[in-house]
Scaffold this active site. Structure first.
Site, PDB file in Angstrom:
ATOM      1  N   CYS A  15       0.740  -1.126  -0.126  1.00 54.02           N
ATOM      2  CA  CYS A  15       0.039  -0.049  -0.083  1.00 54.02           C
ATOM      3  C   CYS A  15       1.027   1.112  -0.055  1.00 54.02           C
ATOM      4  CB  CYS A  15      -0.996  -0.110   1.316  1.00 54.02           C
ATOM      5  SG  CYS A  15       0.076  -0.013   2.892  1.00 54.02           S
ATOM      6  N   HIS A  44       5.883  -5.044   8.725  1.00 53.58           N
ATOM      7  CA  HIS A  44       5.978  -6.405   8.941  1.00 53.58           C
ATOM      8  C   HIS A  44       6.098  -7.404   7.873  1.00 53.58           C
ATOM      9  CE1 HIS A  44       4.210  -5.361  13.335  1.00 53.58           C
ATOM     10  NE2 HIS A  44       5.466  -5.390  13.365  1.00 53.58           N
ATOM     11  N   CYS A  99       2.669   5.663   9.053  1.00 53.47           N
ATOM     12  CA  CYS A  99       1.937   5.800   7.690  1.00 53.47           C
ATOM     13  C   CYS A  99       0.813   7.054   8.068  1.00 53.47           C
ATOM     14  CB  CYS A  99       0.962   4.543   7.392  1.00 53.47           C
ATOM     15  SG  CYS A  99      -0.287   4.841   6.368  1.00 53.47           S
ATOM     16  N   GLU A 129       1.200  -0.699  16.547  1.00 51.89           N
ATOM     17  CA  GLU A 129       0.547   0.393  15.899  1.00 51.89           C
ATOM     18  C   GLU A 129      -0.266   0.872  17.445  1.00 51.89           C
ATOM     19  OE1 GLU A 129      -3.295   1.718  13.402  1.00 51.89           O
ATOM     20  OE2 GLU A 129      -1.925   0.130  12.597  1.00 51.89           O
TER      21      GLU A 129
END
Length: 322
Positions: A15, A44, A99, A129
């Site tokens: 992404c 990851h 991100c 996260e």
């Protein structure tokens, strides 16, 4: 004889956030030379991390392992305020590869806290996260909810001054039930302006649902510690299809493919296409010769690199969903 087909999910793999994070580490290595220190695995995926390590990236979980004056990069998953403060005190040159969609959740947490909201986070305990997002506030200021059952155990001060955010890589179906439970128990809870689950996670899960409708086996390319890859496997399995997650082609087992005519293949948002191609080659070698590309959402989102690492002519606009 029935033709054995492979259907390739679209979209799949990298992404925009993963692409940006990897590029930041690669550019920093080119610009400043090895070693470049990265706080936690930048994304990851074992293949990606091993590749960057070979180029001179050093992955650490403790900033005490980073020498004075070094260049430090935060992983795509984001870091807590405490990590940011420690990095500033130690005087590192810092690049933030978080991100932008995770950063958006961090900013929302800060805004809600300023308005005196108690905040619930939907996420998986121990995921980096989640630790980064909950670490935007002092310890004890946010509640973590992992299941519908956790909602019943919440003890909040003011149910009318309550909001929630969520981990960006969760299953859309998984959070739907938790969100419904939160709204039922706390009718005045503040929902995010936009869904926190990122566009890439949603698109990849939708593509897997479509694979599961048509296939009798689904293979997800992704590393065991990748949340979004695990969710893709679960999405397929919940639809009654045999589903396996593999780090690379060597993990495939021939017996999985016995009596299967249509095999779906996808990849988590941190899994590179080279691994998908190797998986496809192995499955073809085992008799599923025809490959068909599935139809899915077009993704054109690009996240800009930090200005110090940009090259001439790379001033692409950041196309952020909110």
């Amino acid at each position: 004889m029935t033709q054995k087909t492979i259907i390739l999910a679209n979209p799949r793999g990298f992404c925009a956030g993963v692409d940006r994070a990897i590029s930041i580490v690669e550019r920093a290595l080119e610009e400043f030379g090895a070693p470049i220190y990265v706080r936690h695995e930048v994304v990851h995926n074992k293949f990606v991390v091993d590749n960057l390590r070979a180029k001179g990236a050093v992955f650490v979980d403790d900033l005490a392992d980073v020498p004075k004056g070094a260049t430090l990069i935060y992983s795509a998953h984001g870091v807590s305020k405490a990590v940011q403060e420690e990095a500033a005190q130690r005087g590192f040159r810092v690049f933030d590869a978080t991100c932008p969609l995770v950063t958006k959740v961090h900013k929302e947490v800060a805004r809600l806290d300023e308005q005196d909201y108690e905040i619930i986070m939907i996420g998986h305990k121990g995921h980096v996260e989640v630790e980064g997002t909950m670490g935007q506030l002092p310890p004890g200021k946010m509640f973590l909810v992992e299941t519908v059952e956790d909602v019943t155990g919440l003890n909040v001060k003011n149910p009318d001054k309550l909001a929630y955010v969520s981990q960006t890589t969760l299953s859309v179906d998984e959070t739907k039930d938790i969100i419904a439970a939160l709204n039922q128990r706390f009718p005045n809870i503040r929902n995010p302006h936009k869904e926190d689950i990122c566009y890439a996670t949603t698109n990849r899960q939708t593509a897997v649902k479509e694979l599961a409708e048509e296939c009798d086996l689904v293979i997800v390319v992704g590393s065991p510690n990748s949340s979004n890859s695990n969710r893709l496997r679960e999405v397929a399995a919940l639809r009654g299809v045999d589903a396996y997650m593999v780090d690379n082609a060597s993990y495939l087992k021939k017996e999985w493919f016995e009596n299967k005519t249509k095999v779906g293949v996808t990849a988590g948002a941190s899994a590179p296409e080279v691994l998908v191609r190797e998986v496809l080659q192995t499955i073809q070698d085992w008799g599923h010769e025809t490959i068909r590309e599935g139809e899915g959402a077009e993704e054109s989102i690009v996240f800009v690199l930090p200005k110090e690492l940009r090259r001439e002519g790379e001033n692409k606009q950041i196309l952020n969903k909110g």
